[in-house]
Design a protein around this motif. Structure first.
Motif, PDB file in Angstrom:
ATOM      1  N   ASN A 289      42.999 139.900 105.451  1.00 21.74           N
ATOM      2  CA  ASN A 289      42.953 138.465 105.678  1.00 21.74           C
ATOM      3  C   ASN A 289      43.239 137.761 104.357  1.00 21.74           C
ATOM      4  N   LEU A 290      44.528 137.444 104.139  1.00 22.35           N
ATOM      5  CA  LEU A 290      44.923 136.852 102.871  1.00 22.35           C
ATOM      6  C   LEU A 290      44.347 135.453 102.694  1.00 22.35           C
ATOM      7  N   PHE A 291      44.037 134.784 103.795  1.00 25.12           N
ATOM      8  CA  PHE A 291      43.469 133.443 103.703  1.00 25.12           C
ATOM      9  C   PHE A 291      42.156 133.460 102.919  1.00 25.12           C
ATOM     10  N   GLU A 292      41.412 134.536 103.050  1.00 28.70           N
ATOM     11  CA  GLU A 292      40.122 134.623 102.379  1.00 28.70           C
ATOM     12  C   GLU A 292      40.273 134.748 100.871  1.00 28.70           C
ATOM     13  N   LEU A 293      41.479 135.133 100.416  1.00 24.54           N
ATOM     14  CA  LEU A 293      41.712 135.242  98.981  1.00 24.54           C
ATOM     15  C   LEU A 293      42.097 133.905  98.361  1.00 24.54           C
ATOM     16  N   GLU A 294      42.495 132.941  99.193  1.00 26.31           N
ATOM     17  CA  GLU A 294      42.918 131.654  98.669  1.00 26.31           C
ATOM     18  C   GLU A 294      41.721 130.917  98.067  1.00 26.31           C
ATOM     19  N   SER A 295      42.007 130.145  97.029  1.00 26.09           N
ATOM     20  CA  SER A 295      40.957 129.400  96.344  1.00 26.09           C
ATOM     21  C   SER A 295      40.709 128.062  97.042  1.00 26.09           C
ATOM     22  N   SER A 296      39.555 127.487  96.792  1.00 17.47           N
ATOM     23  CA  SER A 296      39.163 126.270  97.494  1.00 17.47           C
ATOM     24  C   SER A 296      38.755 125.186  96.507  1.00 17.47           C
ATOM     25  N   VAL A 297      38.516 124.000  97.060  1.00 14.47           N
ATOM     26  CA  VAL A 297      38.058 122.872  96.248  1.00 14.47           C
ATOM     27  C   VAL A 297      36.642 123.136  95.749  1.00 14.47           C
ATOM     28  N   ILE A 298      36.426 122.880  94.467  1.00 16.47           N
ATOM     29  CA  ILE A 298      35.083 123.082  93.904  1.00 16.47           C
ATOM     30  C   ILE A 298      34.581 121.860  93.153  1.00 16.47           C
ATOM     31  N   TYR A 299      35.480 120.872  92.900  1.00 17.12           N
ATOM     32  CA  TYR A 299      35.069 119.665  92.183  1.00 17.12           C
ATOM     33  C   TYR A 299      35.319 118.447  93.076  1.00 17.12           C
ATOM     34  N   TYR A 300      34.391 117.499  93.065  1.00 14.68           N
ATOM     35  CA  TYR A 300      34.541 116.269  93.837  1.00 14.68           C
ATOM     36  C   TYR A 300      34.237 115.069  92.938  1.00 14.68           C
ATOM     37  N   LEU A 301      35.136 114.082  92.953  1.00 14.68           N
ATOM     38  CA  LEU A 301      34.949 112.871  92.169  1.00 14.68           C
ATOM     39  C   LEU A 301      35.315 111.655  93.003  1.00 14.68           C
ATOM     40  N   LYS A 302      34.711 110.511  92.701  1.00 17.52           N
ATOM     41  CA  LYS A 302      35.052 109.253  93.359  1.00 17.52           C
ATOM     42  C   LYS A 302      35.656 108.326  92.312  1.00 17.52           C
ATOM     43  N   VAL A 303      36.807 107.749  92.638  1.00 14.95           N
ATOM     44  CA  VAL A 303      37.505 106.826  91.741  1.00 14.95           C
ATOM     45  C   VAL A 303      37.677 105.500  92.458  1.00 14.95           C
ATOM     46  N   GLN A 304      37.229 104.422  91.850  1.00 11.79           N
ATOM     47  CA  GLN A 304      37.228 103.126  92.522  1.00 11.79           C
ATOM     48  C   GLN A 304      38.207 102.127  91.907  1.00 11.79           C
ATOM     49  N   LYS A 305      39.089 102.601  91.011  1.00 13.88           N
ATOM     50  CA  LYS A 305      40.103 101.707  90.444  1.00 13.88           C
ATOM     51  C   LYS A 305      41.432 102.434  90.365  1.00 13.88           C
ATOM     52  N   LYS A 306      42.480 101.676  90.081  1.00 18.23           N
ATOM     53  CA  LYS A 306      43.814 102.259  89.996  1.00 18.23           C
ATOM     54  C   LYS A 306      43.869 103.254  88.848  1.00 18.23           C
ATOM     55  N   ILE A 307      44.455 104.415  89.096  1.00 20.45           N
ATOM     56  CA  ILE A 307      44.497 105.473  88.095  1.00 20.45           C
ATOM     57  C   ILE A 307      45.661 105.229  87.133  1.00 20.45           C
ATOM     58  N   ASP A 308      45.339 105.077  85.857  1.00 20.29           N
ATOM     59  CA  ASP A 308      46.360 104.959  84.818  1.00 20.29           C
ATOM     60  C   ASP A 308      46.388 106.244  84.002  1.00 20.29           C
ATOM     61  N   GLU A 309      47.157 106.252  82.928  1.00 25.75           N
ATOM     62  CA  GLU A 309      47.290 107.475  82.133  1.00 25.75           C
ATOM     63  C   GLU A 309      45.959 107.924  81.545  1.00 25.75           C
ATOM     64  N   MET A 310      45.184 107.001  81.069  1.00 24.55           N
ATOM     65  CA  MET A 310      43.907 107.356  80.442  1.00 24.55           C
ATOM     66  C   MET A 310      42.961 107.987  81.460  1.00 24.55           C
ATOM     67  N   LEU A 311      42.918 107.403  82.656  1.00 28.52           N
ATOM     68  CA  LEU A 311      42.020 107.941  83.681  1.00 28.52           C
ATOM     69  C   LEU A 311      42.534 109.285  84.190  1.00 28.52           C
ATOM     70  N   LEU A 312      43.856 109.408  84.343  1.00 32.22           N
ATOM     71  CA  LEU A 312      44.403 110.696  84.776  1.00 32.22           C
ATOM     72  C   LEU A 312      44.095 111.781  83.755  1.00 32.22           C
ATOM     73  N   ASN A 313      44.156 111.437  82.486  1.00 36.10           N
ATOM     74  CA  ASN A 313      43.816 112.390  81.426  1.00 36.10           C
ATOM     75  C   ASN A 313      42.382 112.878  81.588  1.00 36.10           C
ATOM     76  N   LYS A 314      41.477 111.972  81.924  1.00 37.24           N
ATOM     77  CA  LYS A 314      40.075 112.359  82.125  1.00 37.24           C
ATOM     78  C   LYS A 314      39.934 113.285  83.329  1.00 37.24           C
ATOM     79  N   LEU A 315      40.673 112.990  84.402  1.00 34.35           N
ATOM     80  CA  LEU A 315      40.622 113.843  85.587  1.00 34.35           C
ATOM     81  C   LEU A 315      41.127 115.249  85.263  1.00 34.35           C
ATOM     82  N   ILE A 316      42.228 115.303  84.519  1.00 32.44           N
ATOM     83  CA  ILE A 316      42.811 116.597  84.142  1.00 32.44           C
ATOM     84  C   ILE A 316      41.824 117.409  83.316  1.00 32.44           C
TER      85      ILE A 316
END
Length: 377
Positions: free
Chosen positions: A288-315
């Motif tokens: 079952n190759l599906f079981e080897l796939e990785s999943s989401v482990i981080y969750y964040l809420k963003v309430q404003k438009k994402i600019d370069e500075m905010l994207l850098n923080k997300l990365i």
């Protein structure tokens, strides 16, 4: 069947263990003695697969869990009817995210916006094309150079090709994603030589995640020692696993050939090898190759438009490239340190492991284009 596998390739026993005899070995030291009476060999780029290794053996199938294949003598394998498979493109997401991480780190340090820069991409295969698409989706201007593809005139970018000389003269950032080619019409060995380096404008950014010898490392050290102002990111080195410590002291970011090392990329690569193995030997794929796939482990809420500075923080929330730079500088003087970093590397996650909840429509589209998961409410 008897299988010999590089010990740093994941999921081997899960995928190949049923009814097979598996031996794991340190990839860089695999020898002809190790593969006697072996049916299947699965390696990484640190193992040279050629006549010296394979002469007078029983190998039927060779797989490399890499996108690059300059460590494989394909002519020899073809001559003796040895089936060969590799994993092109499976590390593309990982390498592209590494390049983004490096660029955003430099932009933060030197206080510039990437949207104000022109990025020249040399090599527009799996990695280069994905990098172009993600940069373009974020509004960053790119110049594309890939003479072999331009000659074939079959790419979707055929109206956009530029010469390498134009990239050298006009790009603020040069990033290399080419195979290592020594001869022919378009060699890439030392394509960045002393003449190219001296002609680059001051503060140009050089990024190499392809093969170390694409850039003449001795020439690079020379121009840096002579005061040339370049910002350099090297994940690959001409003499690896040995390093030029003087060159490491000059580069802005140095890492141990781990740009493509994510949990997801390693999993995708060995799954592709496994699927080809099943086809070749006519084996029913019962895993079952599906079981080897990785999943989401981080969750964040963003309430404003994402600019370069905010994207850098997300990365950086998912991957901070400074940690890998620190590791290389910490272990560069240790015997075998380069390989130790790679062997013990705690594979980072890709951006898809981060799920962002946002009410801004612009954010959703941009995040999806960049490969970041979106939580819909």
């Amino acid at each position: 069947m008897r299988i010999l596998v590089d010990k740093d390739i994941p999921h081997i026993h899960r995928l190949f263990g049923l009814h097979n005899e598996i031996t794991v070995c340190e990839g860089r030291v695999i020898s002809a003695k190790d593969i006697r009476n072996i049916d299947i060999l699965i390696v990484r780029s640190v193992t040279k697969v050629n006549q010296k290794l394979l002469d007078d053996d029983s190998i039927k199938f060779v797989g490399t869990a890499t996108s690059g294949i300059d460590h494989i003598d394909q002519n020899y394998l073809k001559k003796y009817g040895i089936n060969f498979v590799y994993a092109p493109g499976n590390n593309a997401i990982a390498v592209v995210e590494y390049v983004f991480a490096a660029l955003f780190w430099l932009a933060e340090r030197d206080r510039f916006f990437l949207r104000d820069k022109i990025i020249g991409i040399v090599g527009v295969g799996h990695i280069g094309s994905l990098l172009h698409e993600r940069l373009h989706s974020f509004g960053i201007h790119t110049l594309l150079c890939d003479p072999p593809l331009a000659e074939k005139n079959i790419s979707q970018y055929k109206q956009s090709w530029k010469s390498f000389e134009k990239l050298v003269s006009e790009a603020d950032i040069l990033t290399f994603h080419t195979p290592l080619i020594y001869d022919g019409n378009y060699p890439t060995w030392h394509m960045v030589d002393i003449d190219v380096l001296e002609s680059l404008p001051s503060n140009c950014i050089l990024i190499n995640t392809s093969r170390g010898s694409v850039i003449d490392n001795n020439a690079l050290l020379k121009v840096l020692e002579n005061g040339k102002k370049l910002n350099v990111v090297l994940d690959v080195w001409e003499t690896e696993p040995e390093l030029s410590l003087p060159l490491l002291s000059y580069v802005d970011i140095g890492t141990a050939h781990i740009a493509g090392y994510t949990l997801e990329s390693k999993t995708r690569s060995i799954i592709q090898i496994y699927n080809e193995y099943c086809k070749f030997f006519n084996i029913f794929n019962a895993v079952n190759l599906f079981e080897l796939e990785s999943s989401v482990i981080y969750y964040l809420k963003v309430q404003k438009k994402i600019d370069e500075m905010l994207l850098n923080k997300l990365i950086k929330f998912v991957y901070d490239i400074r940690c890998d730079d620190f590791l290389l500088r910490r272990f560069a003087t240790v015997q075998g340190g380069f390989d130790k970093i790679r062997r013990c590397y705690l594979a980072r996650r890709e951006w898809s492991s981060l799920c962002v909840e946002t009410y801004v429509d612009y954010n959703n589209e941009m995040l999806i284009n960049l490969g970041i998961s979106v939580c819909y409410i």
